[in-house]
Scaffold this motif. Sequence first.
Motif, short mmCIF file in Angstrom:
data_model
loop_
_atom_site.label_atom_id
_atom_site.label_comp_id
_atom_site.label_asym_id
_atom_site.label_seq_id
_atom_site.Cartn_x
_atom_site.Cartn_y
_atom_site.Cartn_z
N SER A 156 0.82 -1.21 0.00
CA SER A 156 0.00 0.00 0.00
C SER A 156 0.86 1.26 0.00
O SER A 156 0.36 2.34 -0.33
N VAL A 212 1.79 5.56 -5.99
CA VAL A 212 0.99 5.84 -7.19
C VAL A 212 0.26 7.17 -7.04
O VAL A 212 0.21 7.98 -7.98
N ARG A 213 -0.28 7.44 -5.87
CA ARG A 213 -0.98 8.71 -5.65
C ARG A 213 -0.02 9.89 -5.71
O ARG A 213 -0.34 10.95 -6.25
N ARG A 259 0.75 10.50 -9.31
CA ARG A 259 -0.42 11.05 -10.01
C ARG A 259 -0.69 12.50 -9.64
O ARG A 259 -0.96 13.34 -10.49
N ASP A 260 -0.61 12.80 -8.34
CA ASP A 260 -1.02 14.11 -7.84
C ASP A 260 0.14 15.08 -7.64
O ASP A 260 -0.08 16.29 -7.48
N THR A 286 -0.91 -0.88 -7.73
CA THR A 286 -2.15 -0.72 -6.97
C THR A 286 -2.30 0.77 -6.66
O THR A 286 -1.45 1.59 -7.00
N ASP A 287 -3.39 1.13 -6.01
CA ASP A 287 -3.60 2.52 -5.62
C ASP A 287 -2.81 2.80 -4.35
O ASP A 287 -3.36 3.08 -3.28
N SER A 288 -1.50 2.73 -4.47
CA SER A 288 -0.61 2.89 -3.32
C SER A 288 -0.32 4.37 -3.08
O SER A 288 -0.63 5.24 -3.90
#
Length: 288
Positions: A63, A74-75, A78-79, A69-71
């Motif tokens: 996580s 990854v966030r 992305r952000d 995954t939406d770890s």
Amino acid sequence: MNRRRFLTIAAAFAACPARAGVPQVWTGRALGTEARIVLHGADRQTAAGIFARVEAELAQIESHFSLHTDSALVRLNRDGRLGHPAPEVTELFALAGRIHAATGGAFDPTVQPLWLATATGGDTEGARRLIGWHRVRVAPEEIRLSPGMALTFNGIAQGHAADRIAALLRGAGFGDVLIDVGEVAALGRNGAREWEALIAAPDGAELARIGLCDRALATSSPMGTRIGGGAAHILDPRGGRPHWSTVSISAPDAATADGLSTAFCVMDRAAIDRALAGFPGARIEAIA
């Protein structure tokens, strides 16, 4: 990514003396690779409870650092920002910064845009302009990236996972354990002898055979996995090419061994020796 490590651990169960008992074994997956734990000193019921805790810890690590995954990672990619990162996340960022500095930038998690461009036939020159660990801002309240940047911790996260599981099992009172989650942490002994590690090249040729006791081992092979029509999957963020086909490093902790083995693949021997001076507990076990 497929597994890039070429490391075989010989548990040698049959060689354990009878008084050592029968080890309990867990197998599964962690951070995209096959994982295995060999635990001495537990009956089947006790081991089942411990292994459930191991699985929960591995899920927590996924996580944080998985790219699939939406770890948290990854966030962040992305952000461009991650608010209130977990302490273990900022701790690994700090270690990454130490290894980055010691290796003259050969280890740089901001290489992810270049890795993606190389793998997909994209704009590699444009991707190189996005590399730069110095532009990552890390604070307890927030991690922030410059526009267009992205990170990968594939060169250190498996070692981090091995360390976290080692700490969990040590805290539970177990002192003779082998942990292989892509990189290896060996606690104590395998019965009357040390844990034995066979270090192999991508073609399976044996490079070295060593004993491990309260020590970690990481092995990296740039051409073990190929991307973008044949390129090495371990890239030099500075624009160079791999110097070695396989590098294996041991250290007191697996995350350090992991990060160094990754970086050393794209460094010459003089630069490797200078970097090792900053990590007195680390040493080369095989380089070819």
